[in-house]
Design an enzyme around this catalytic site. Structure first.
Site, mmCIF file in Angstrom:
data_model
loop_
_atom_site.group_PDB
_atom_site.id
_atom_site.type_symbol
_atom_site.label_atom_id
_atom_site.label_comp_id
_atom_site.label_asym_id
_atom_site.label_seq_id
_atom_site.Cartn_x
_atom_site.Cartn_y
_atom_site.Cartn_z
ATOM 1 C CG ASP A 92 -1.743 1.209 1.392
ATOM 2 O OD1 ASP A 92 -2.059 1.840 0.364
ATOM 3 O OD2 ASP A 92 -2.090 1.542 2.537
ATOM 4 C CB SER A 95 -0.708 3.089 4.985
ATOM 5 O OG SER A 95 -0.482 1.759 4.555
ATOM 6 C CG ASN A 97 2.545 2.021 10.584
ATOM 7 O OD1 ASN A 97 2.104 3.117 10.251
ATOM 8 N ND2 ASN A 97 3.293 1.846 11.661
ATOM 9 C CD1 TRP A 99 -1.186 -2.679 9.696
ATOM 10 C CD2 TRP A 99 -2.225 -4.555 10.327
ATOM 11 N NE1 TRP A 99 -2.457 -2.655 9.167
ATOM 12 C CE2 TRP A 99 -3.114 -3.794 9.537
ATOM 13 C CE3 TRP A 99 -2.667 -5.772 10.846
ATOM 14 C CZ2 TRP A 99 -4.414 -4.215 9.249
ATOM 15 C CZ3 TRP A 99 -3.959 -6.201 10.556
ATOM 16 C CH2 TRP A 99 -4.830 -5.411 9.762
ATOM 17 C CE1 TYR A 135 -4.316 1.816 7.515
ATOM 18 C CE2 TYR A 135 -5.292 0.127 8.919
ATOM 19 C CZ TYR A 135 -4.187 0.667 8.281
ATOM 20 O OH TYR A 135 -2.963 0.075 8.401
ATOM 21 C CG ASP A 274 -3.708 4.945 -1.865
ATOM 22 O OD1 ASP A 274 -3.032 3.936 -1.616
ATOM 23 O OD2 ASP A 274 -4.619 5.353 -1.120
ATOM 24 C CB THR A 277 -7.601 3.979 -2.767
ATOM 25 O OG1 THR A 277 -7.312 4.351 -1.415
ATOM 26 C CG2 THR A 277 -9.008 4.439 -3.106
#
Length: 381
Positions: A92, A95, A97, A99, A135, A274, A277
């Site tokens: 992505d 963003s 991070n 996880w 989010y 992005d 999305t």
């Protein structure tokens, strides 16, 4: 926090996709075996962390295959820990991070996905620090740690990551991916964690400090390439646009035109490219202007319908970026879900930023250049 892939996946869920049983894509282990990479490495269940080893794969860029799920989300497979535990993640650019779910998480979303067990990794280190990521729709709460992460053939040691201990709400319950690997700038990372690609650059496992993305409408064939550009995925020149703010992959947009007339972004605006999305989103007045031009009318679930019979005669929506025209044809900005059931892929966001999501990236091979802080766009083949 940005409107991540949440807007697009919510759209998918609202159209009844939750009734489709979860299917996992082809395992990365199988894909790597087919490419002749890391066969012996994975059989041995340990990591060779030498720089020389990593560079042997990075000289021409390293490709990570992506699975296309219903044109709403693209995900690939990574490994975390020693021995490696396998996870599917969205790569992505909106963003920063990394996880995945933790084995301690009891949320329904976690129960439906692969969960990381720190006790089974000899290289995992816990910081005992809490983290919460919100989010547009959906969130996760968890703990911060670090471990070795394998992305395709690239070994990312001592990588900071979050393990979700709670994923409230229904959203992540129905996604086909386990977690998210953010490829945005460090300033976007919650908790100040170092993003994966930044760690790759620091550890010199990529020859070029850039990555590129090709998205296909087929289930297979999409790819993210770390440290390289593959000319077989595009035709014509690469148009480079400077990043205007180093948080998202944010670039300035001049205007949006149809048939030579400006219909949106009249005085210039900011947009982000992005991969997380699926749609194109923008401010309400501008999106409404676009909907009016293409004859989209309100439908269910907040979507806007278009006449399927009219699609071939609809105009291109042309994004003017850095003086270059990037047309989006009607075949790209409409979707058909059944006989006579077609919708527009333009949605309103409350953010001032436009988002050029997957429907745009499928048309334009996208290069994210950290060395020069610029985005490259070229016409996809």
């Amino acid at each position: 926090m940005k409107v991540l892939l949440v807007l697009c996946a919510l759209f998918a869920l609202s159209e009844g996709f939750t009734r489709i049983p979860l299917q996992r894509g082809k395992k990365l282990r199988q894909l790597l075996r087919e490419k002749g990479l890391l066969e012996d490495f994975l059989k041995q269940h340990h990591y060779d962390t030498s720089t020389k080893y990593a560079h042997s794969f990075a000289s021409q860029g390293v490709s990570e295959p992506l699975i296309n799920s219903l044109d709403a989300e693209y995900f690939g497979t990574i490994y975390i820990g020693t021995p490696p535990q396998e996870f599917s993640v969205v790569f992505d650019t909106g963003s920063s991070n990394l996880w995945v779910p933790s084995v301690t998480c009891q949320s329904e979303a976690c129960q439906n996905h692969q969960r990381f067990d720190p006790s089974k990794s000899s290289t995992y280190h816990s910081t005992e620090t809490s983290i919460s990521i919100q989010y547009g729709i959906g969130s996760m709460d968890g703990v911060v740690g670090s471990d070795t992460v394998l992305v395709s053939s690239l070994i990312d040691t001592n990588q900071q990551l979050a393990l979700s201990t709670s994923e409230p709400g229904p959203f992540f319950t129905y996604t086909k991916f386990d977690g998210i690997l953010g490829l945005g700038y460090p300033d976007l990372a919650v908790g100040g964690l170092i993003p994966v690609f930044d760690n790759m650059m620091t550890e010199n496992v990529v020859q070029q400090h850039l990555f590129s993305v090709y998205l296909s409408q087929e289930q297979n064939g999409s790819v993210v390439i770390f440290g390289g550009i593959d000319e077989s995925y595009f035709t014509g020149p690469i148009h480079w646009i400077p990043v205007s703010y180093q948080r998202y992959w944010q670039i300035p947009m001049d205007s949006i035109i149809v048939n030579g007339k400006v219909i949106a972004c009249e005085s210039g605006c900011q947009t982000i490219v992005d991969t997380g999305t699926s749609l194109v989103t923008g401010p309400s007045p501008d999106i409404n202007n676009i909907r009016k031009v293409i004859g989209a009318t309100p439908g269910q679930y907040g979507q806007y319908n278009v006449n399927c019979n009219d699609i071939s005669s609809l105009p291109d929506i042309i994004f003017i970026i850095n003086g270059i025209q990037f047309p989006l044809p009607p075949s790209a900005y409409t979707e058909q879900f059944g006989p006579g059931d077609c919708t527009s892929s333009f949605q309103v966001t409350n953010n001032y930023l436009w988002i050029l999501g997957d429907i745009f990236i499928r048309e334009y091979y996208s290069i994210f250049d950290r060395e020069n802080n610029r985005v490259g766009l070229a016409k996809s083949v």
